[in-house]
Design an enzyme around this catalytic site. Structure first.
Site, PDB file in Angstrom:
ATOM      1  N   GLU A 124      58.679  42.928  24.218  1.00  0.00           N
ATOM      2  CA  GLU A 124      57.619  43.543  25.024  1.00  0.00           C
ATOM      3  C   GLU A 124      56.459  43.938  24.114  1.00  0.00           C
ATOM      4  O   GLU A 124      56.661  44.540  23.055  1.00  0.00           O
ATOM      5  CB  GLU A 124      58.205  44.769  25.726  1.00  0.00           C
ATOM      6  CG  GLU A 124      57.225  45.635  26.462  1.00  0.00           C
ATOM      7  CD  GLU A 124      57.870  46.925  26.963  1.00  0.00           C
ATOM      8  OE1 GLU A 124      57.183  47.682  27.669  1.00  0.00           O
ATOM      9  OE2 GLU A 124      59.050  47.183  26.641  1.00  0.00           O
ATOM     10  N   VAL A 130      54.752  39.991  12.398  1.00  0.00           N
ATOM     11  CA  VAL A 130      54.673  40.242  13.838  1.00  0.00           C
ATOM     12  C   VAL A 130      53.344  39.703  14.357  1.00  0.00           C
ATOM     13  O   VAL A 130      52.284  39.994  13.801  1.00  0.00           O
ATOM     14  CB  VAL A 130      54.781  41.750  14.159  1.00  0.00           C
ATOM     15  CG1 VAL A 130      54.736  41.972  15.673  1.00  0.00           C
ATOM     16  CG2 VAL A 130      56.056  42.330  13.576  1.00  0.00           C
ATOM     17  N   LYS A 156      58.169  38.502  16.589  1.00  0.00           N
ATOM     18  CA  LYS A 156      58.487  38.876  15.209  1.00  0.00           C
ATOM     19  C   LYS A 156      59.315  37.780  14.568  1.00  0.00           C
ATOM     20  O   LYS A 156      60.415  37.459  15.036  1.00  0.00           O
ATOM     21  CB  LYS A 156      59.253  40.199  15.178  1.00  0.00           C
ATOM     22  CG  LYS A 156      59.513  40.729  13.771  1.00  0.00           C
ATOM     23  CD  LYS A 156      59.975  42.170  13.818  1.00  0.00           C
ATOM     24  CE  LYS A 156      59.992  42.801  12.434  1.00  0.00           C
ATOM     25  NZ  LYS A 156      60.265  44.241  12.462  1.00  0.00           N
ATOM     26  N   ASP A 198      67.447  52.872  11.946  1.00  0.00           N
ATOM     27  CA  ASP A 198      66.178  52.999  11.207  1.00  0.00           C
ATOM     28  C   ASP A 198      65.125  53.675  12.080  1.00  0.00           C
ATOM     29  O   ASP A 198      63.991  53.216  12.174  1.00  0.00           O
ATOM     30  CB  ASP A 198      65.690  51.625  10.747  1.00  0.00           C
ATOM     31  CG  ASP A 198      64.603  51.725   9.668  1.00  0.00           C
ATOM     32  OD1 ASP A 198      64.513  52.776   9.004  1.00  0.00           O
ATOM     33  OD2 ASP A 198      63.841  50.760   9.499  1.00  0.00           O
ATOM     34  N   GLY A 251      55.945  42.725   7.272  1.00  0.00           N
ATOM     35  CA  GLY A 251      56.908  43.544   6.554  1.00  0.00           C
ATOM     36  C   GLY A 251      57.850  42.700   5.730  1.00  0.00           C
ATOM     37  O   GLY A 251      57.666  41.488   5.575  1.00  0.00           O
ATOM     38  N   ALA A 262      57.253  54.953  12.154  1.00  0.00           N
ATOM     39  CA  ALA A 262      56.679  53.608  12.227  1.00  0.00           C
ATOM     40  C   ALA A 262      57.333  52.759  13.312  1.00  0.00           C
ATOM     41  O   ALA A 262      56.769  51.749  13.728  1.00  0.00           O
ATOM     42  CB  ALA A 262      56.810  52.911  10.875  1.00  0.00           C
ATOM     43  N   ASN A 263      58.520  53.154  13.767  1.00  0.00           N
ATOM     44  CA  ASN A 263      59.220  52.427  14.823  1.00  0.00           C
ATOM     45  C   ASN A 263      59.080  53.105  16.185  1.00  0.00           C
ATOM     46  O   ASN A 263      59.875  52.830  17.090  1.00  0.00           O
ATOM     47  CB  ASN A 263      60.700  52.263  14.480  1.00  0.00           C
ATOM     48  CG  ASN A 263      60.939  51.112  13.525  1.00  0.00           C
ATOM     49  OD1 ASN A 263      60.156  50.172  13.472  1.00  0.00           O
ATOM     50  ND2 ASN A 263      62.019  51.190  12.755  1.00  0.00           N
ATOM     51  N   GLY A 275      51.092  42.604  12.286  1.00  0.00           N
ATOM     52  CA  GLY A 275      51.853  43.370  11.308  1.00  0.00           C
ATOM     53  C   GLY A 275      52.645  42.455  10.387  1.00  0.00           C
ATOM     54  O   GLY A 275      52.907  41.303  10.714  1.00  0.00           O
ATOM     55  N   MET A 284      60.816  41.751   6.304  1.00  0.00           N
ATOM     56  CA  MET A 284      61.672  40.824   7.046  1.00  0.00           C
ATOM     57  C   MET A 284      60.880  39.836   7.895  1.00  0.00           C
ATOM     58  O   MET A 284      61.460  39.118   8.696  1.00  0.00           O
ATOM     59  CB  MET A 284      62.639  41.608   7.935  1.00  0.00           C
ATOM     60  CG  MET A 284      63.712  42.346   7.164  1.00  0.00           C
ATOM     61  SD  MET A 284      64.909  43.131   8.251  1.00  0.00           S
ATOM     62  CE  MET A 284      65.638  41.692   9.039  1.00  0.00           C
TER      63      MET A 284
END
Length: 350
Positions: A94, A24, A39, A139, A19, A143-144, A17, A21
């Site tokens: 994790e 990942v 990340k 947040d 993003g 998506a989280n 992934g 920030m």
């Protein structure tokens, strides 16, 4: 861009992934052989002098606090790596396998009510646990959230989302997801766990209707709706919902935090009760089953036979009238066939 061979002591396996920030990766800790989600923490635009150091210090502090959280519905933080000459700061978490809720809801998808109750209940427990330990996510969004194959829900990015909301912004950049942000977040006021509850209410609305309650063609338009506009009652978008769902979401999505539920679990409890009432109303409208004469879902009914033979007992009296009517137009073969079914319907079931 090629993936790095290692970050810190971690062996990078693949990118999973990317993003605003950072990136990942799926990685492996060679010391214990554990696979983790790693990340990296890096901005996609330059920071002013001193801002990066300030941000990193806050990052280490927030990750340390979030790393103390130990809950089955929160992705565990294992390790934090400091920024050095060889690369960016990172957080090792994790690694979970499952379906991202954002992907599941893409295109207006919905979940069965039973699964909605289960997912909201698990998320509520996790959020209340975090709030009791002084951590607000800030947040919460599909998506989280990851749904694992065993039905377990996991919340991602505790310890990171708070940093994104902390003021490191640039023109044209908006950290956080305005569709799921509480009014007090949008207006820059102090937030507590009830902001996470508001986001949970937005997710519940989407799970029940397949639509987001606050939409627009720009961040400004969405933010205006969040602060000033009440969404349509969910029962207008999904007519199968009872009015109790409208009441629950009206409270969870209240503009004032003080008008929401005291805890996320209170919201989840009301959702569970509303689903139970919905099922009871559905059961009352279901015809008796063949064997027991009880309505589907009634106490003592055979759950294995749900819907399989519904309505045959309901027809048996009509068959009997046809059989005893001297003027019955049915041929003899049909009379014998219907008589046999009537006898079968009256027989005990084992």
């Amino acid at each position: 861009m090629d993936k790095p061979g290692t970050i810190g002591r971690y062996e990078i396996l693949e990118e999973v992934g990317r993003g605003s920030m950072g990136v990942v990766y799926k990685a492996r800790d060679p010391r214990i052989g554990r696979v983790v989600a790693l990340k990296t923490i890096a901005f996609s635009f330059p920071l002013a002098a001193g801002e990066e150091d300030e941000f990193l210090q806050r990052f280490y502090h927030e990750a340390q606090i979030a790393g103390r959280l130990n809950h089955p519905n929160i992705v565990t933080i294992h390790d934090v790596g400091e920024k050095g000459a060889e690369g960016d700061a990172y957080i090792a978490m994790e690694f979970v396998m499952g379906t991202n809720l954002h992907d599941l809801l893409a295109g207006g998808g919905r979940l069965p009510l039973a699964q909605v109750t289960e997912v909201i209940g698990q998320l509520a427990l996790a959020l209340d646990y975090a709030h009791q330990n002084g951590v607000v996510h800030r947040d919460i969004k599909p998506a989280n959230i990851v749904l694992m194959e065993n039905g377990q829900a996991k919340i991602l990015d505790f310890g990171i989302a708070r940093l994104a909301a902390g003021g490191f912004t640039r023109p044209g950049k908006f950290f956080g997801t305005p569709n799921y942000m509480a009014p007090e977040q949008v207006t820059g006021l102090e937030v507590d766990g009830r902001a996470d509850q508001f986001a949970l209410g937005v997710i519940l609305y989407q799970l029940l209707t397949g639509e987001k309650p606050f939409v627009g063609d720009s961040v400004t338009a969405i933010s205006y709706q969040v602060v000033n506009v009440d969404p349509a009652p969910p029962s207008k978008l999904n007519p199968s919902l009872r009015p109790s769902f409208d009441r629950i979401l009206r409270k969870a999505l209240s503009k004032a935090a003080s008008d929401r539920y005291p805890r996320c679990q209170d919201l989840a409890d009301e959702v569970k009760a509303a689903v139970a009432d919905w099922r009871a109303a559905s059961d009352r409208s279901t015809p008796p089953t063949l064997v027991s004469g009880r309505r589907e879902g009634a106490q003592g009914a055979d759950p294995a036979g749900e819907g399989g033979v519904r309505g045959i007992t309901f027809l048996a009296p009509r068959w009997a009238r046809l059989l005893v009517d001297p003027g019955s137009p049915l041929p003899l073969g049909w009379v014998i066939f219907l008589a046999s079914l009537a006898i079968l319907a009256a027989a005990p079931f084992f």
